[in-house]
Design an enzyme around this catalytic site. Structure first.
Site, mmCIF file in Angstrom:
data_model
loop_
_atom_site.group_PDB
_atom_site.id
_atom_site.type_symbol
_atom_site.label_atom_id
_atom_site.label_comp_id
_atom_site.label_asym_id
_atom_site.label_seq_id
_atom_site.Cartn_x
_atom_site.Cartn_y
_atom_site.Cartn_z
ATOM 1 N N SER A 83 20.585 -45.114 124.260
ATOM 2 C CA SER A 83 19.129 -44.886 124.288
ATOM 3 C C SER A 83 18.839 -43.784 125.297
ATOM 4 O O SER A 83 19.641 -43.523 126.193
ATOM 5 C CB SER A 83 18.418 -46.163 124.740
ATOM 6 O OG SER A 83 17.048 -45.936 124.974
ATOM 7 N N TYR B 73 16.745 -53.380 130.493
ATOM 8 C CA TYR B 73 17.140 -52.689 129.255
ATOM 9 C C TYR B 73 17.937 -51.436 129.595
ATOM 10 O O TYR B 73 19.006 -51.179 129.035
ATOM 11 C CB TYR B 73 15.886 -52.345 128.442
ATOM 12 C CG TYR B 73 16.173 -51.589 127.156
ATOM 13 C CD1 TYR B 73 16.792 -52.212 126.074
ATOM 14 C CD2 TYR B 73 15.809 -50.245 127.017
ATOM 15 C CE1 TYR B 73 17.043 -51.516 124.889
ATOM 16 C CE2 TYR B 73 16.061 -49.547 125.847
ATOM 17 C CZ TYR B 73 16.676 -50.187 124.781
ATOM 18 O OH TYR B 73 16.936 -49.492 123.611
HETATM 19 P P1 NDP Z 1 15.633 -53.112 115.094
HETATM 20 O O1 NDP Z 1 14.991 -54.249 115.814
HETATM 21 O O2 NDP Z 1 15.056 -52.634 113.832
HETATM 22 O O3 NDP Z 1 17.183 -53.430 114.851
HETATM 23 C C1 NDP Z 1 17.955 -54.183 115.745
HETATM 24 C C2 NDP Z 1 19.188 -54.653 115.004
HETATM 25 O O4 NDP Z 1 20.024 -55.368 115.932
HETATM 26 C C3 NDP Z 1 18.847 -55.596 113.870
HETATM 27 O O5 NDP Z 1 19.569 -55.222 112.736
HETATM 28 C C4 NDP Z 1 19.314 -56.957 114.369
HETATM 29 O O6 NDP Z 1 19.849 -57.722 113.296
HETATM 30 C C5 NDP Z 1 20.446 -56.540 115.293
HETATM 31 N N1 NDP Z 1 20.784 -57.596 116.232
HETATM 32 C C6 NDP Z 1 20.035 -58.150 117.215
HETATM 33 N N2 NDP Z 1 20.716 -59.151 117.816
HETATM 34 C C7 NDP Z 1 21.919 -59.227 117.194
HETATM 35 C C8 NDP Z 1 23.067 -60.046 117.340
HETATM 36 N N3 NDP Z 1 23.130 -61.017 118.265
HETATM 37 N N4 NDP Z 1 24.126 -59.835 116.517
HETATM 38 C C9 NDP Z 1 24.081 -58.874 115.574
HETATM 39 N N5 NDP Z 1 23.033 -58.063 115.378
HETATM 40 C C10 NDP Z 1 21.965 -58.250 116.190
HETATM 41 O O7 NDP Z 1 15.687 -51.923 116.181
HETATM 42 P P2 NDP Z 1 16.383 -50.475 116.176
HETATM 43 O O8 NDP Z 1 16.908 -50.125 114.870
HETATM 44 O O9 NDP Z 1 15.435 -49.591 116.851
HETATM 45 O O10 NDP Z 1 17.561 -50.741 117.213
HETATM 46 C C11 NDP Z 1 18.909 -50.373 116.967
HETATM 47 C C12 NDP Z 1 19.526 -49.844 118.245
HETATM 48 O O11 NDP Z 1 18.876 -48.640 118.623
HETATM 49 C C13 NDP Z 1 19.400 -50.788 119.447
HETATM 50 O O12 NDP Z 1 20.613 -50.823 120.161
HETATM 51 C C14 NDP Z 1 18.314 -50.123 120.290
HETATM 52 O O13 NDP Z 1 18.446 -50.434 121.649
HETATM 53 C C15 NDP Z 1 18.596 -48.661 119.991
HETATM 54 N N6 NDP Z 1 17.472 -47.754 120.269
HETATM 55 C C16 NDP Z 1 16.292 -47.847 119.590
HETATM 56 C C17 NDP Z 1 15.241 -47.017 119.893
HETATM 57 C C18 NDP Z 1 13.912 -47.123 119.215
HETATM 58 O O14 NDP Z 1 12.934 -46.494 119.702
HETATM 59 N N7 NDP Z 1 13.774 -47.861 118.128
HETATM 60 C C19 NDP Z 1 15.372 -45.973 120.920
HETATM 61 C C20 NDP Z 1 16.653 -45.951 121.559
HETATM 62 C C21 NDP Z 1 17.657 -46.796 121.236
HETATM 63 P P3 NDP Z 1 19.693 -59.302 113.105
HETATM 64 O O15 NDP Z 1 18.482 -59.737 113.868
HETATM 65 O O16 NDP Z 1 19.584 -59.470 111.630
HETATM 66 O O17 NDP Z 1 20.985 -59.860 113.640
#
Ligand code: NDP
Length: 245
Positions: free
Chosen positions: A143, A156
């Protein structure tokens, strides 16, 4: 010049929404075989079915990244089915922002478990496979929070600094056939911020999220890193909305 893509077997964590889902779609559309993993199996199954219907190569496997044993099993099953695993996209993450003095300690632990321990588990499950087969590629979705701390982001950001450090450690300690890429996005239009429970952080985030880029922009950046010749290692990409400060 754009390179012709070599077909790779790619496991994406957190592929049920946002960046993970978009990355899975981008990579499958580019001709790779994609294993979509997450806890919400209905979502990954539906996306894998869509991709397959469109003529791409994809499958869904349940995976909670905090479960080291399950991560190991899934990685070995992929190798048994496909003969190899070329890329791990460590994308699963949670962002439960709050000021430290709100003491939302359970949320701190959850971020540590998913954002950091989830990466440990991914490395433990796949590094031996990459070594055995003579190569592989770790892509970590960190991030902009791995480069700057803002009020409410201390925990975070700490997890994302850790993600950056882990990936850099992998680069230093791995043989050249193992490549590493850290992707550091700014604000992306996904569900990530919807899970914030702290009212002050939720309100601050609403302002912060006035400029957004799309999840597929991150998928394209990941595809760029994978698509380089084997002796080119794209170590880090930072991308953010041009209006984000
Ligand atoms: P979303 O909330 O859309 O996606 C998060 C994903 O993480 C989901 O698919 C969820 O799947 C999965 N997840 C959460 N907990 C678990 C777990 N215990 N095991 C497996 N999967 C898990 O958010 P984003 O797509 O934005 O986030 C994806 C990545 O990008 C993250 O690491 C976030 O920190 C990073 N990021 C995002 C930014 C943004 O502005 N959106 C900016 C910078 C970085 P499920 O709940 O089905 O398991």
């Amino acid at each position: 010049m754009t390179q012709t893509l070599e077909r790779k077997v790619v496991l994406v964590t957190g592929a049920s929404s946002g960046i993970g889902a978009a990355t899975a779609r981008t990579l499958a559309t580019a001709g790779h075989h994609v294993i979509l993993t997450a806890r919400r199996t209905d979502r990954i199954k539906a996306l894998a079915a869509d991709l397959t219907t469109d003529g791409h190569s994809a499958e869904a496997r349940p995976l909670d990244v905090t479960d080291a044993g399950q991560f190991h099993e899934v990685a070995e099953e992929v190798v048994n089915s496909h003969g190899r695993l070329d890329v791990l996209v460590g994308n699963a993450g949670v962002m439960l922002l709050s000021r430290l003095d709100a003491l939302l300690v359970e949320e701190w632990d959850r971020m540590l478990d998913v954002n950091v321990r989830g990466l440990f588990n991914g490395i433990a499950a796949t590094l031996p496979i990459f070594r055995r087969q003579g190569g592989g590629h770790f892509v970590t979705v960190a991030s902009i929070g791995a480069h700057q701390v803002v009020e409410t982001s201390a925990i975070y950001s700490a997890t994302k600094y850790a993600a950056w450090a882990l990936t850099e450690g992998l680069r230093l300690e791995s043989e050249p056939s193992i490549r590493v890429t850290t992707i550091s996005p700014g604000v992306v239009d996904t569900e990530l911020a919807d899970h914030i429970t702290d009212p002050f952080a939720a309100e601050s985030m609403r302002e912060y999220r006035s400029a957004l880029i799309r999840p597929e922009d991150i998928g394209n950046a990941i595809a760029y890193a994978l698509n380089q010749p084997a002796d080119v290692d794209v170590n880090e990409i930072i991308l953010r909305p041009s209006a984000q400060r």
